[in-house]
Design an enzyme around this catalytic site. Structure first.
Site, short mmCIF file in Angstrom:
data_model
loop_
_atom_site.label_atom_id
_atom_site.label_comp_id
_atom_site.label_asym_id
_atom_site.label_seq_id
_atom_site.Cartn_x
_atom_site.Cartn_y
_atom_site.Cartn_z
N THR A 120 -32.20 14.07 -11.93
CA THR A 120 -33.07 15.07 -11.31
C THR A 120 -34.18 15.57 -12.25
O THR A 120 -35.10 16.24 -11.80
CB THR A 120 -32.26 16.29 -10.82
OG1 THR A 120 -31.37 16.69 -11.86
CG2 THR A 120 -31.49 15.99 -9.56
N TYR B 204 -32.00 6.72 0.10
CA TYR B 204 -30.94 7.48 -0.58
C TYR B 204 -30.10 8.25 0.44
O TYR B 204 -28.87 8.14 0.47
CB TYR B 204 -31.60 8.45 -1.57
CG TYR B 204 -30.64 9.26 -2.40
CD1 TYR B 204 -30.17 8.79 -3.63
CD2 TYR B 204 -30.21 10.53 -1.99
CE1 TYR B 204 -29.29 9.53 -4.40
CE2 TYR B 204 -29.33 11.28 -2.75
CZ TYR B 204 -28.88 10.78 -3.96
OH TYR B 204 -28.01 11.53 -4.72
N LYS C 230 -26.16 7.72 1.45
CA LYS C 230 -25.18 8.78 1.20
C LYS C 230 -24.50 9.24 2.50
O LYS C 230 -23.32 9.62 2.48
CB LYS C 230 -25.86 9.97 0.50
CG LYS C 230 -26.34 9.68 -0.92
CD LYS C 230 -25.21 9.33 -1.87
CE LYS C 230 -25.63 9.38 -3.33
NZ LYS C 230 -24.56 8.99 -4.25
N VAL D 91 -22.23 -2.11 -11.02
CA VAL D 91 -21.37 -1.86 -9.85
C VAL D 91 -21.75 -2.68 -8.62
O VAL D 91 -20.99 -2.73 -7.66
CB VAL D 91 -21.36 -0.35 -9.46
CG1 VAL D 91 -20.63 0.48 -10.48
CG2 VAL D 91 -22.77 0.18 -9.18
#
Ligand SMILES: NC(=O)c1ccc[n+]([C@@H]2O[C@H](COP(=O)([O-])OP(=O)(O)OC[C@H]3O[C@@H](n4cnc5c(N)ncnc54)[C@H](O)[C@@H]3O)[C@@H](O)[C@H]2O)c1
Length: 248
Positions: free
Chosen positions: A193, A155, A159, A64
């Site tokens: 996770t 992160y 986000k 991506v």
């Protein structure tokens, strides 16, 4: 059944976790699914499972972070299924870095996957949606896009930016009937996770108000709603699916 009948959806990061769950659910609800990921063998397995259940799906190897790769995904989607109605920017990586202990190239790599990739995806897909007279983009952010989370600065930073970027895109393309919403999962049990779960389960449970963590399908059902016409009056919104973490 049939909530996405006639729609064509591209889902990135569909080899595992929430992306795989969304690919299966979307196909089950009548969408033609273009499932993309860098993990092509695992992705092929997911697409085989969809086909065995009678769904329509295509597996494409896709990094991506590459605009060329995005162009090829859009081209192959149009060749195979004729259009794109839905884009789910789901591919993700996690990091455990504080601001002072990270190298800038670590920061940049995380921004490439979590923030720059959704930008490239929207840049390549929205023009196709405009030709069609509308569409739905779902950007998978995180509760880290709403509240601070220690030790995950690259992160959380990406986000948070994806959350506001989604609102900017929603405003830019509302007149074209292209809706853009963000989804903010809390702790969901996926390959991402699993390593952290071993050490931090008790910590995660302190914040997660419901006495259990999310399953990939808990998020997939929310994404399904945003992909479908049931959410036709929603754009620039944040769908929080976090077991109550951000209600604290
Ligand atoms: N699991 C959670 O608790 C949680 C919480 C909040 C947000 N999220 C977000 O949800 C999304 C899905 O997470 P998940 O937990 O299902 O993760 P996951 O690790 O199970 O799946 C992520 C997928 O993204 C793919 N991927 C990574 N880099 C890529 C790249 N450059 N190009 C293409 N594909 C790439 C991986 O191969 C993998 O299949 C991510 O954006 C993640 O940040 C997850």
């Amino acid at each position: 059944m049939g909530r996405l009948k006639g729609k064509v959806a591209i889902i990135t990061g569909a080899a595992n976790g929430m992306g795989a769950s969304e690919a299966k659910l979307f196909a089950n609800e009548g969408a033609k699914v273009v499932a993309t990921d860098i993990q092509i063998e695992r992705l092929n397995q997911i697409v085989e499972e969809i086909k065995k259940e009678g769904g329509e799906a295509l597996a494409l190897e896709h990094d991506v972070t590459s605009e060329e790769a995005w162009k090829s995904v859009v081209e192959k989607t149009i060749q195979s299924f004729g259009k794109v109605d839905v884009l789910v920017n789901n591919a993700g990586v996690s990091t455990e870095k504080t601001i002072a202990n990270m190298e800038m190239d670590e920061w940049n790599k995380v921004q490439d996957v979590l923030l720059n990739a959704p930008v490239i995806g929207m840049k390549q897909v929205i023009p196709e949606m405009k030709k069609l007279g509308g569409g739905s983009v779902i950007n998978i952010s995180s509760i880290g896009g709403i509240v601070g989370m220690a030790g995950t600065s690259p992160y959380t930073g990406a986000k948070g930016a994806l959350r506001s970027l989604s609102k900017a895109a929603a405003v830019e393309y509302a007149k074209d009937l292209v809706r853009v919403n963000s989804v903010h999962p809390g702790i969901v049990e996926t390959p991402m996770t699993a390593p952290a779960m071993e050490q931090a389960q008790a910590y995660f449970q302190t914040f997660t108000q419901l006495p259990y963590f999310g399953k990939p399908e808990d998020v997939a059902y929310g994404v399904l709603f945003l992909a479908s016409d049931e959410s036709r009056f929603m754009t620039g919104a944040e769908l929080v699916i976090d077991g109550g973490w951000t209600a604290l």
